[in-house]
Scaffold this motif. Structure first.
Motif, PDB file in Angstrom:
ATOM      1  N   GLU A   1       0.809  -1.230   0.000  1.00 16.87           N
ATOM      2  CA  GLU A   1       0.000   0.000   0.000  1.00 16.87           C
ATOM      3  C   GLU A   1       0.837   1.273   0.000  1.00 16.87           C
ATOM      4  OE1 GLU A   1      -1.332   1.025   4.485  1.00 16.87           O
ATOM      5  OE2 GLU A   1      -2.240  -0.805   3.675  1.00 16.87           O
ATOM      6  N   GLU A   2       2.160   1.152   0.122  1.00 17.28           N
ATOM      7  CA  GLU A   2       3.047   2.312  -0.013  1.00 17.28           C
ATOM      8  C   GLU A   2       3.822   2.270  -1.325  1.00 17.28           C
ATOM      9  OE1 GLU A   2       2.905   4.800   2.008  1.00 17.28           O
ATOM     10  OE2 GLU A   2       1.576   3.796   3.430  1.00 17.28           O
ATOM     11  N   SER A   3       3.546   1.292  -2.176  1.00 19.08           N
ATOM     12  CA  SER A   3       4.314   1.144  -3.412  1.00 19.08           C
ATOM     13  C   SER A   3       3.982   2.263  -4.394  1.00 19.08           C
ATOM     14  CB  SER A   3       4.036  -0.216  -4.048  1.00 19.08           C
ATOM     15  OG  SER A   3       2.688  -0.326  -4.452  1.00 19.08           O
ATOM     16  N   ALA A   4       5.025   2.706  -5.104  1.00 16.88           N
ATOM     17  CA  ALA A   4       4.865   3.794  -6.077  1.00 16.88           C
ATOM     18  C   ALA A   4       6.213   4.036  -6.745  1.00 16.88           C
ATOM     19  CB  ALA A   4       4.394   5.082  -5.390  1.00 16.88           C
ATOM     20  N   PRO A   5       6.229   4.686  -7.894  1.00 21.90           N
ATOM     21  CA  PRO A   5       7.503   5.066  -8.490  1.00 21.90           C
ATOM     22  C   PRO A   5       8.282   6.003  -7.558  1.00 21.90           C
ATOM     23  CG  PRO A   5       5.739   5.255 -10.099  1.00 21.90           C
ATOM     24  CD  PRO A   5       5.086   5.027  -8.774  1.00 21.90           C
ATOM     25  N   GLY A   6       9.592   5.842  -7.542  1.00 23.40           N
ATOM     26  CA  GLY A   6      10.411   6.690  -6.680  1.00 23.40           C
ATOM     27  C   GLY A   6      11.890   6.409  -6.889  1.00 23.40           C
ATOM     28  N   LEU A   7      12.710   6.912  -5.998  1.00 21.64           N
ATOM     29  CA  LEU A   7      14.137   6.618  -6.011  1.00 21.64           C
ATOM     30  C   LEU A   7      14.326   5.186  -5.529  1.00 21.64           C
ATOM     31  CD1 LEU A   7      15.472   9.865  -4.276  1.00 21.64           C
ATOM     32  CD2 LEU A   7      15.152   9.466  -6.734  1.00 21.64           C
ATOM     33  N   ALA A   8      15.033   4.376  -6.295  1.00 26.04           N
ATOM     34  CA  ALA A   8      15.223   2.977  -5.898  1.00 26.04           C
ATOM     35  C   ALA A   8      15.852   2.872  -4.512  1.00 26.04           C
ATOM     36  CB  ALA A   8      16.087   2.260  -6.936  1.00 26.04           C
ATOM     37  N   VAL A   9      16.785   3.763  -4.211  1.00 24.27           N
ATOM     38  CA  VAL A   9      17.518   3.678  -2.958  1.00 24.27           C
ATOM     39  C   VAL A   9      16.632   3.969  -1.745  1.00 24.27           C
ATOM     40  CG1 VAL A   9      18.303   6.083  -2.824  1.00 24.27           C
ATOM     41  CG2 VAL A   9      19.782   4.246  -1.988  1.00 24.27           C
ATOM     42  N   GLU A  10      15.471   4.585  -1.966  1.00 24.50           N
ATOM     43  CA  GLU A  10      14.561   4.839  -0.849  1.00 24.50           C
ATOM     44  C   GLU A  10      14.100   3.551  -0.184  1.00 24.50           C
ATOM     45  OE1 GLU A  10      11.979   8.762  -1.350  1.00 24.50           O
ATOM     46  OE2 GLU A  10      11.909   7.550  -3.182  1.00 24.50           O
ATOM     47  N   ASP A  11      14.073   2.440  -0.926  1.00 25.88           N
ATOM     48  CA  ASP A  11      13.659   1.167  -0.333  1.00 25.88           C
ATOM     49  C   ASP A  11      14.679   0.625   0.657  1.00 25.88           C
ATOM     50  OD1 ASP A  11      11.067   0.480  -1.096  1.00 25.88           O
ATOM     51  OD2 ASP A  11      11.706  -0.322  -3.040  1.00 25.88           O
ATOM     52  N   LEU A  12      15.837   1.258   0.764  1.00 24.80           N
ATOM     53  CA  LEU A  12      16.874   0.808   1.699  1.00 24.80           C
ATOM     54  C   LEU A  12      16.951   1.670   2.951  1.00 24.80           C
ATOM     55  CD1 LEU A  12      19.761   0.078  -0.843  1.00 24.80           C
ATOM     56  CD2 LEU A  12      17.882  -1.410  -0.142  1.00 24.80           C
ATOM     57  N   VAL A  13      16.104   2.679   3.068  1.00 32.00           N
ATOM     58  CA  VAL A  13      16.221   3.638   4.171  1.00 32.00           C
ATOM     59  C   VAL A  13      16.004   2.966   5.517  1.00 32.00           C
ATOM     60  CG1 VAL A  13      15.105   5.632   5.257  1.00 32.00           C
ATOM     61  CG2 VAL A  13      15.748   5.721   2.840  1.00 32.00           C
ATOM     62  N   TRP A  14      14.976   2.132   5.649  1.00 32.08           N
ATOM     63  CA  TRP A  14      14.747   1.480   6.949  1.00 32.08           C
ATOM     64  C   TRP A  14      15.950   0.638   7.336  1.00 32.08           C
ATOM     65  CZ3 TRP A  14      14.941  -3.154   9.295  1.00 32.08           C
ATOM     66  CH2 TRP A  14      14.382  -3.237  10.582  1.00 32.08           C
ATOM     67  N   LEU A  15      16.446  -0.148   6.400  1.00 32.48           N
ATOM     68  CA  LEU A  15      17.597  -1.002   6.685  1.00 32.48           C
ATOM     69  C   LEU A  15      18.809  -0.181   7.084  1.00 32.48           C
ATOM     70  CD1 LEU A  15      17.099  -3.417   3.683  1.00 32.48           C
ATOM     71  CD2 LEU A  15      16.907  -4.065   6.082  1.00 32.48           C
ATOM     72  N   CYS A  16      19.037   0.920   6.364  1.00 33.00           N
ATOM     73  CA  CYS A  16      20.188   1.781   6.640  1.00 33.00           C
ATOM     74  C   CYS A  16      20.108   2.395   8.032  1.00 33.00           C
ATOM     75  CB  CYS A  16      20.266   2.872   5.579  1.00 33.00           C
ATOM     76  SG  CYS A  16      21.644   4.015   5.782  1.00 33.00           S
ATOM     77  N   GLY A  17      18.909   2.743   8.463  1.00 33.87           N
ATOM     78  CA  GLY A  17      18.754   3.411   9.754  1.00 33.87           C
ATOM     79  C   GLY A  17      18.616   2.483  10.934  1.00 33.87           C
ATOM     80  N   ALA A  18      18.016   1.299  10.720  1.00 34.84           N
ATOM     81  CA  ALA A  18      17.669   0.447  11.858  1.00 34.84           C
ATOM     82  C   ALA A  18      18.477  -0.841  11.954  1.00 34.84           C
ATOM     83  CB  ALA A  18      16.181   0.091  11.789  1.00 34.84           C
ATOM     84  N   ALA A  19      18.905  -1.394  10.831  1.00 36.03           N
ATOM     85  CA  ALA A  19      19.547  -2.710  10.866  1.00 36.03           C
ATOM     86  C   ALA A  19      21.047  -2.654  10.631  1.00 36.03           C
ATOM     87  CB  ALA A  19      18.889  -3.636   9.833  1.00 36.03           C
ATOM     88  N   TRP A  20      21.459  -1.967   9.590  1.00 38.34           N
ATOM     89  CA  TRP A  20      22.846  -2.049   9.155  1.00 38.34           C
ATOM     90  C   TRP A  20      23.864  -1.394  10.082  1.00 38.34           C
ATOM     91  CZ3 TRP A  20      21.867  -0.716   3.283  1.00 38.34           C
ATOM     92  CH2 TRP A  20      21.215  -1.806   2.685  1.00 38.34           C
ATOM     93  N   PRO A  21      23.532  -0.315  10.810  1.00 35.99           N
ATOM     94  CA  PRO A  21      24.571   0.305  11.643  1.00 35.99           C
ATOM     95  C   PRO A  21      25.195  -0.649  12.652  1.00 35.99           C
ATOM     96  CG  PRO A  21      22.749   1.818  11.367  1.00 35.99           C
ATOM     97  CD  PRO A  21      22.293   0.508  10.796  1.00 35.99           C
TER      98      PRO A  21
END
Length: 298
Positions: A214-234
């Protein structure tokens, strides 16, 4: 956590038209505690489906379009099939997938790395599936990035010395640099909420799946990595390595810098909202994300 429930009467009558065995169905509420959409798991003698009711036509349309995109991009059991839809309600009936939601699963390190590698592979195929982006959509994407940059500028002014000097510099960088960076980034049809709460994992079969479009839409591909970058990867660089191995390539320097700035913008937004509402959860989340992004390579 699910619990016994019943569908609203008018929704129940609609579901009867599309799902056999509703007279003896077991219904449980499968909605997330936070979020406006309602989700029910419906078990009948013929199997299991999910019924989802949306707070807006926009979210309904995104879910439907996301299901159509998934049917082109992914294998048949990697995403739900759209079994019925009604824009007037707005509601859908979706097929069930094997597995359990990944968030909160007690996975051993090697299995968790495997899940993230499969999630990277799935997202690459999702992004690679061609989806025409109109000039109007392209402008909407750039406008969205500009709005995020404007928000960052306002947050720096509003919070002032509640940010460390390094955090102030980072959020100013978001405000100043993000719009120009965005013009050089790959566009794709985004999932929009790509995180473990929307991944499914079946330990027995090793099956990985994806839900909630329900949040899917055209956008910057890298935006799909924001949660991972902020919450998991650090704190789990091994999961970043596993994910990008599955994704099939490293991020370019421009993508990496934009990802850090997009994630910092989100952290600053959490912090600003949390301080305004005296919400300690959002405050802690915002400060943690900003601290991680200050140290992240960009």
């Amino acid at each position: 956590m699910t619990h016994a429930a019943s569908l609203p009467p008018d929704l129940h009558q609609w579901v009867i038209l599309h799902v056999a065995g509703m007279d003896t169905a077991a219904v449980t509420d499968a909605s997330w505690p936070r979020g406006d959409s309602r989700v029910w798991r419906v078990r009948t003698h013929q199997g299991e489906v999910f019924v989802k009711l949306y707070p807006s036509t926009e979210k309904y349309e995104r879910e439907v379009k996301g299901c159509e995109h998934a049917a082109r991009a992914l294998a048949g059991t990697e995403a739900p099939n759209l079994l019925a839809s009604d824009p007037q309600r707005p509601a859908v009936v979706l097929s069930a997938l094997p597995g359990r939601v990944v968030r909160g699963l007690p996975l051993e390190q090697a299995e968790e790395q495997r899940v993230h590698r499969l999630a990277g592979d799935l997202l690459r195929r999702w992004h690679d599936a061609d989806e025409p982006i109109s000039d109007g959509e392209h402008q909407r994407i750039m406008d969205s990035v500009a709005a995020q940059a404007d928000e960052a500028a306002m947050i720096v002014q509003r919070l002032g010395d509640q940010l460390s000097p390094a955090e102030q510099d980072l959020v100013r960088e978001v405000a100043h640099d993000l719009p120009d960076l965005a013009r050089a980034l790959p566009l794709a049809y985004r999932h929009g909420d790509y995180s473990p709460r929307n991944w499914l994992w079946d330990e027995a079969s090793g099956h990985h799946g994806l839900i909630d479009f329900e949040e899917s839409a055209p956008g910057l591909a890298v935006e799909d990595l924001v949660w991972l970058c902020g919450a998991a990867w650090p704190t789990r660089p091994d999961l970043r390595d596993a994910f990008l191995t599955g994704y099939g390539r490293l991020l370019s320097p421009t993508e990496q810098r934009a990802l850090v700035l997009l994630t910092a913008r989100l952290g600053a937004s959490y912090l600003s909202t949390g301080l305004a509402k005296t919400d300690t959860v959002l405050i802690d989340r915002g400060r943690t994300v900003l601290q991680h992004m200050v140290r992240a390579p960009r």
